[in-house]
Every structure is written in C-alpha cells, then in structure tokens.
Design an enzyme around this catalytic site. Structure first.
Site, PDB file in Angstrom:
ATOM      1  N   ASP A  29       0.849  -1.206   0.000  1.00 55.99           N
ATOM      2  CA  ASP A  29       0.000   0.000   0.000  1.00 55.99           C
ATOM      3  C   ASP A  29       0.878   1.247   0.000  1.00 55.99           C
ATOM      4  O   ASP A  29       2.097   1.168   0.115  1.00 55.99           O
ATOM      5  CB  ASP A  29      -0.935  -0.032   1.219  1.00 55.99           C
ATOM      6  CG  ASP A  29      -2.156   0.847   1.022  1.00 55.99           C
ATOM      7  OD1 ASP A  29      -2.282   1.502  -0.041  1.00 55.99           O
ATOM      8  OD2 ASP A  29      -2.994   0.894   1.936  1.00 55.99           O
TER       9      ASP A  29
ATOM     10  N   HIS B  27     -10.427  -1.721  -6.731  1.00 53.40           N
ATOM     11  CA  HIS B  27     -10.288  -0.631  -5.747  1.00 53.40           C
ATOM     12  C   HIS B  27      -9.464   0.542  -6.279  1.00 53.40           C
ATOM     13  O   HIS B  27      -9.850   1.701  -6.117  1.00 53.40           O
ATOM     14  CB  HIS B  27      -9.661  -1.198  -4.469  1.00 53.40           C
ATOM     15  CG  HIS B  27      -9.385  -0.171  -3.419  1.00 53.40           C
ATOM     16  ND1 HIS B  27     -10.377   0.622  -2.874  1.00 53.40           N
ATOM     17  CD2 HIS B  27      -8.224   0.217  -2.806  1.00 53.40           C
ATOM     18  CE1 HIS B  27      -9.842   1.439  -1.985  1.00 53.40           C
ATOM     19  NE2 HIS B  27      -8.535   1.220  -1.922  1.00 53.40           N
TER      20      HIS B  27
HETATM   21  C1  HEM Z   1      -4.917   2.425  -3.188  1.00 50.98           C
HETATM   22  C2  HEM Z   1      -5.916  -0.889   0.200  1.00 50.98           C
HETATM   23  C3  HEM Z   1      -9.309   2.054   2.067  1.00 50.98           C
HETATM   24  C4  HEM Z   1      -8.485   5.236  -1.468  1.00 50.98           C
HETATM   25  C5  HEM Z   1      -4.892   1.282  -2.417  1.00 50.98           C
HETATM   26  C6  HEM Z   1      -3.992   0.167  -2.623  1.00 50.98           C
HETATM   27  C7  HEM Z   1      -4.254  -0.747  -1.665  1.00 50.98           C
HETATM   28  C8  HEM Z   1      -5.342  -0.228  -0.868  1.00 50.98           C
HETATM   29  C9  HEM Z   1      -3.572  -2.093  -1.470  1.00 50.98           C
HETATM   30  C10 HEM Z   1      -2.948   0.041  -3.718  1.00 50.98           C
HETATM   31  C11 HEM Z   1      -1.650   0.685  -3.361  1.00 50.98           C
HETATM   32  C12 HEM Z   1      -1.495   2.099  -3.854  1.00 50.98           C
HETATM   33  O1  HEM Z   1      -1.834   2.393  -5.003  1.00 50.98           O
HETATM   34  O2  HEM Z   1      -1.013   2.917  -3.077  1.00 50.98           O
HETATM   35  C13 HEM Z   1      -6.954  -0.379   0.968  1.00 50.98           C
HETATM   36  C14 HEM Z   1      -7.561  -1.087   2.068  1.00 50.98           C
HETATM   37  C15 HEM Z   1      -8.510  -0.261   2.603  1.00 50.98           C
HETATM   38  C16 HEM Z   1      -8.497   0.968   1.825  1.00 50.98           C
HETATM   39  C17 HEM Z   1      -7.209  -2.497   2.512  1.00 50.98           C
HETATM   40  C18 HEM Z   1      -9.428  -0.462   3.756  1.00 50.98           C
HETATM   41  C19 HEM Z   1      -9.148  -1.222   4.793  1.00 50.98           C
HETATM   42  C20 HEM Z   1      -9.408   3.145   1.243  1.00 50.98           C
HETATM   43  C21 HEM Z   1     -10.363   4.230   1.421  1.00 50.98           C
HETATM   44  C22 HEM Z   1     -10.145   5.110   0.401  1.00 50.98           C
HETATM   45  C23 HEM Z   1      -9.041   4.603  -0.385  1.00 50.98           C
HETATM   46  C24 HEM Z   1     -11.399   4.341   2.537  1.00 50.98           C
HETATM   47  C25 HEM Z   1     -10.874   6.406   0.089  1.00 50.98           C
HETATM   48  C26 HEM Z   1     -12.180   6.545   0.182  1.00 50.98           C
HETATM   49  C27 HEM Z   1      -7.422   4.769  -2.195  1.00 50.98           C
HETATM   50  C28 HEM Z   1      -6.797   5.524  -3.254  1.00 50.98           C
HETATM   51  C29 HEM Z   1      -5.777   4.710  -3.754  1.00 50.98           C
HETATM   52  C30 HEM Z   1      -5.796   3.476  -2.987  1.00 50.98           C
HETATM   53  C31 HEM Z   1      -7.149   6.931  -3.723  1.00 50.98           C
HETATM   54  C32 HEM Z   1      -4.809   5.035  -4.885  1.00 50.98           C
HETATM   55  C33 HEM Z   1      -5.373   4.629  -6.219  1.00 50.98           C
HETATM   56  C34 HEM Z   1      -4.446   5.045  -7.349  1.00 50.98           C
HETATM   57  O3  HEM Z   1      -4.040   6.200  -7.357  1.00 50.98           O
HETATM   58  O4  HEM Z   1      -4.155   4.215  -8.207  1.00 50.98           O
HETATM   59  N1  HEM Z   1      -5.713   1.011  -1.348  1.00 50.98           N
HETATM   60  N2  HEM Z   1      -7.545   0.851   0.843  1.00 50.98           N
HETATM   61  N3  HEM Z   1      -8.631   3.410   0.143  1.00 50.98           N
HETATM   62  N4  HEM Z   1      -6.795   3.558  -2.051  1.00 50.98           N
HETATM   63 FE1  HEM Z   1      -7.212   2.172  -0.653  1.00 50.98          FE
END
Ligand code: HEM
Length: 486
Positions: free
Chosen positions: A202, A338
């Site tokens: 992440d 996601h």
């Molecule tokens: C990206 C996990 C909650 C917004 C990611 C990534 C993972 C991840 C593994 C990919 C790594 C990265 O691109 O940095 C999770 C998990 C969550 C969670 C396990 C809950 C337990 C959230 C929430 C939001 C969010 C609540 C916003 C409402 C984002 C965004 C990205 C991202 C904006 C980057 C996408 C991109 O720019 O490609 N998340 N996340 N995440 N997550 Fe989450």
C-alpha cells in the site's frame, strides 16, 4: 491577496511528507477545559513536527547512506518522534474559535457521525428517526481532536505520548483534555512491511504536490498545492476562509476493520478459472483483480495475468499506467477494482463530450497516510477462516476539501455501482469490492474474470467494516501558535 510562497516550516509534517513511522499512536480527545487547553497548547507547539523537519530528516538518512557507501563517517542519525494535532469542528467550537474555515454545505462542519449513513456505513434508525451507525462508542460521542504520535519504536512513542499528556495536565489534578480512545498502529513485520492486512503493498500511488515533490515518478500526477493545502492555488474555497487557515489541511479519518481470514476464504473458494492457471494462481488473480494490483504492488493494468515481483516495489515503474484504451473494457483491470474506482486515471479524461467528458481528476486526489492496527493472523484464524482479533487500517487522508476528496471517493465512486462511466459498454461495474458499501446490503461486481468480464460475482460479506471516524482540520503551525494557543 496572494499568500507568500509555501514555507515547509509552517506545515504539519504528516500532510505532505508523512511522519516517519514504524509505529503510531493516535490519541483521540475531548477538551474539558478550553482555557487551560489553549494555554497548554503554547507548550505543545515547539513539539509539533513540521514538513521541513521531516524532509531534513529524510535527507540526512540519504546522506548517511551515501557516506556509508563511500566508507566515510557521518554523525549517527537521531531518529525523530513526530507529533501532529488536528481538531474537529466541535473541537474548534469548544475552543471558542468561531471563524468558519469551511463554507457549508460540507461534511466537516456536521462531523462524520452525521455523514455515516451517506457513506454507506451499516446502522439502525433510532426512535427519534436518527441513523446510528454500527460504530464503537468513542466515535458516537463528540471527538474534539486527535494527536498523531509517530516513531521508530514503542518506548520512544509512549514516552512522547506521556510528554504530550503531561503538557495538558492529564497526569495531574487538572487535566484539560480527556482521552476517549487510543489506537496503536504498527507497520506490519518482516516481508509484510508496507503491506496492508489483506497482504497488498500500500501507499504506492500518491499525487505529487506542485513545487514540493519536484521529481515525480513516472505516471505520478502533480496536483496544485491547493488540492491538499487550504488557501493555496487550487483550493476553490480559499477566498471564504480566514487567513489563519492557510496551509492547514482537512483530515478524513476512518477506523476500518478488515476481515482477513474471511477475505482469504472468499479468494480460495472463487479462483478465476482460466486455461493454464492452477486453483491457487486463480485465487491470487481474483485478489489482484479486486484490488487493481498484485500483492507485490505490481499494477494489473501493466501485468494482467501474473505478478511481477520486481515491478511491484519499483517506484519508477509501479505507477506508470492509466487504464488507457480501456474505457469500455475490463480485460486488463476490472472497472470496479479498488484502485480504478478510487483513481480512475484516464477513464474520466477519455470520456467523450456526449457522456459529459473529458473530466479532470485533480480535485478528487487525496494524500493517504494512516497505519495498520491489530495483530498478525493467528494459526487458529487461518484454519477456521474466522476473525477472532480485531485488525485493520486506521485510514487517514489529507485534502483541502472533504466533500471533493474522501467523501466523494467513498460515496460517489466506491459505493456507486455505475462508476466509472463507460462510453459504449453497458456492463455495470458494481461496488468497489474492498471499500464499497450500502448499509450492509449484498454487493456485486463484474470484471473479475477477464474472459467473461460481464459475469457478475457476488461478495458474501463486507470485508472492510467501518467502526468509526471523524473529520478533522490539521492547522498550520503558525495558526496553532498565534490563533489557537493563548
Ligand atoms: C490504493 C488498500 C481504504 C483510497 C490502495 C492500494 C491498496 C489499498 C492495497 C494500492 C496501493 C497504492 O496504489 O497505493 C486499501 C484497504 C482499505 C483501503 C485495505 C481499507 C481497509 C481506502 C479508502 C479510500 C481509499 C477508505 C478512500 C475513500 C485509495 C486511493 C488509492 C488506494 C485513492 C490510490 C489509487 C491510485 O491512485 O491508483 N488502497 N484501501 N482506500 N486507495 Fe485504498
């Protein structure tokens, strides 16, 4: 008037650079004596870690590494223990800070408890017709603020927590705040460092901030400073805010529990069936297609059918993709993955005018911080496929406007089954399988099988369960010193 150029000494350290962390303690508090609290705040200000300090610290680490490589001597590095603070609207009211930092309508003013239903959290309606989310008690009562204390080990962080508590008299006869919840978070151990509890790397994709991140990685987009910092170019509400709000940032904080053994079981039970894939590889592929990246961090838009362990952690390559040419296709990456839901990259920019495009994503970008909490999976949980110990992500996001940033991503993208918009494809994307939600209702996604992308997959439960959260404002250091402290 135009504000003076950004001075990194004014901005709290977690926002633009991220406090260095192996462990963090979040102390959520209620102010019990406003005058005493504001008087004590003057003594906290020198402890607040600025962006300038964090940047300087990272530079010293780099210098030390370079010196070690040259075999020359550099002074041993002192680890820093970072301290930041942020306040909710009720916290500002309690301190008697009356200026409106955010024009209405905006979820910051009402607080996250009132926004829970709109975010899709599970809950019940009480006798008076109010929605009560299924949260822990601490977040169902007013939280005035949070201290974020961050460092390299538990003893140094605990010591700093006590130092902060002492400043506010919490260890004596006349405390000026009451602690309502303490959450200790830890970066995961060993090879899982940097990975969230489901196992995926992440913290890879963050927007670069103009004139701060001067060397963005390939594929990393630069946003104007005012997308993250209040009062700067790009903050649409800059004119209506008091001048002291400059260089603060709004915090969307969520206490998210993750049902890891249940998630793993779902992957095991539903491997993607493709010629040449073992069952195990099929499960791994399903996980990657729900997230948009493999566990290593490698984006499936670049490497759709197998993980690439070199690419995953390589910052020069792991963000260099845009779902380009895929506006109607989920062959490489499901619409609902996601990462695609929360940052659709080219999807909105490629939208034709007949569908309301092209649309820029800039105002939707957030900086993500936060940390994992709870223990590693036990053998027992692994065998029974059932969570026995609470664990998850203390999600922290920074943006200049909660309704453009966190709230929009959760409500209008992750929970919106029609998002991202397609041009000609009629396949409905479904929920974000990781965070999308609708008050506990059943969720479906399409696109999990690249060879039958229109097929619907039903997710048996919500694998991420929100148990609280709040919206805060992380003020600039001059605002803390000159406006908040007495
Ligand atoms: C990206 C996990 C909650 C917004 C990611 C990534 C993972 C991840 C593994 C990919 C790594 C990265 O691109 O940095 C999770 C998990 C969550 C969670 C396990 C809950 C337990 C959230 C929430 C939001 C969010 C609540 C916003 C409402 C984002 C965004 C990205 C991202 C904006 C980057 C996408 C991109 O720019 O490609 N998340 N996340 N995440 N997550 Fe989450």
């Amino acid at each position: 008037h135009t504000p003076a150029p950004l001075d990194l000494a004014n901005v709290q350290g977690d926002i633009l650079s991220g406090l260095p962390k192996k462990t963090q303690t979040y102390v959520f508090f209620q102010i019990t004596n406003s005058n005493a609290f504001r008087t004590a705040l003057a003594h906290l200000v020198p402890l607040i870690t600025s962006t300038k300090e964090v940047v300087g610290h990272r530079q010293s680490i780099a210098d030390n590494k370079a010196a070690a490589a040259r075999n020359s001597h550099e002074p041993p590095l002192l680890e820093i223990v970072g301290v930041n603070v942020a306040f909710s609207q009720i916290g500002l009211n309690t301190m008697g800070i009356k200026d409106d930092i955010q024009a209405e309508p905006n979820p910051f003013k009402a607080g996250q408890l009132k926004d829970a239903q709109n975010l899709g959290d599970k809950g019940v309606t009480d006798k008076s017709g109010n929605f009560v989310p299924d949260w822990i008690d601490a977040f169902k009562h007013p939280v005035h603020g949070v201290f974020i204390i961050s460092g390299h080990d538990h003893p140094s962080v605990s010591k700093k927590v006590h130092e902060v508590e002492h400043i506010f008299g919490v260890d004596g006869q006349h405390p000026s705040f009451k602690e309502v919840l303490k959450v200790v978070g830890d970066v995961r151990p060993g090879k899982e460092k940097g990975h969230e509890h489901f196992g995926f790397l992440d913290g890879i994709s963050q927007p670069a901030v103009k004139d701060f991140d001067k060397h963005p990685n390939p594929g990393q987009e630069t946003v104007r400073q005012g997308i993250i910092l209040v009062g700067r170019d790009g903050d649409g509400d800059a004119k209506s805010r008091p001048t002291w709000a400059l260089d603060g940032s709004f915090v969307g904080l969520r206490y998210l529990f993750q049902l890891v053994p249940e998630f793993n079981k779902f992957l095991l039970d539903n491997p993607i069936d493709l010629p040449g894939l073992t069952r195990e590889k099929g499960s791994e592929l399903l996980g990657a297609r729900l997230m948009g990246r493999w566990k290593s961090g490698a984006p499936i838009d670049i490497t759709p059918l197998q993980d690439n362990l070199k690419l995953g952690p390589n910052a020069k390559e792991n963000n260099n993709f845009r779902y380009q040419g895929e506006i109607d296709s989920q062959t490489r990456c499901p619409f609902s993955a996601h990462t695609r839901k929360t940052n659709p990259r080219a999807d909105l920019e490629d939208l034709p005018p007949s569908k309301g495009g092209p649309v820029s994503n800039e105002t939707r970008r957030i900086i993500r911080r936060g940390i994992q909490f709870g223990p590693e999976l036990t053998e027992e949980e692994n065998c029974d496929h059932k969570t026995k110990h609470g664990r998850g992500l203390l999600f922290v996001s920074y943006q200049s406007n909660i309704s453009n940033g966190f709230q929009f991503l959760q409500h209008s993208w992750a929970n919106n089954t029609q998002f991202p918009p397609r041009d000609k494809s009629t396949v409905i994307p479904g929920f974000d399988p990781i965070i999308g939600q609708a008050d506990g209702a059943a969720r479906h996604v399409t696109g999990s099988n690249p060879q039958a992308a229109g097929n619907q997959l039903t997710l048996p439960i919500d694998f991420v369960v929100p148990k609280g959260g709040e919206y805060f404002f992380s003020p600039s250091i001059p605002a803390l010193r000159d406006t908040f402290a007495l």
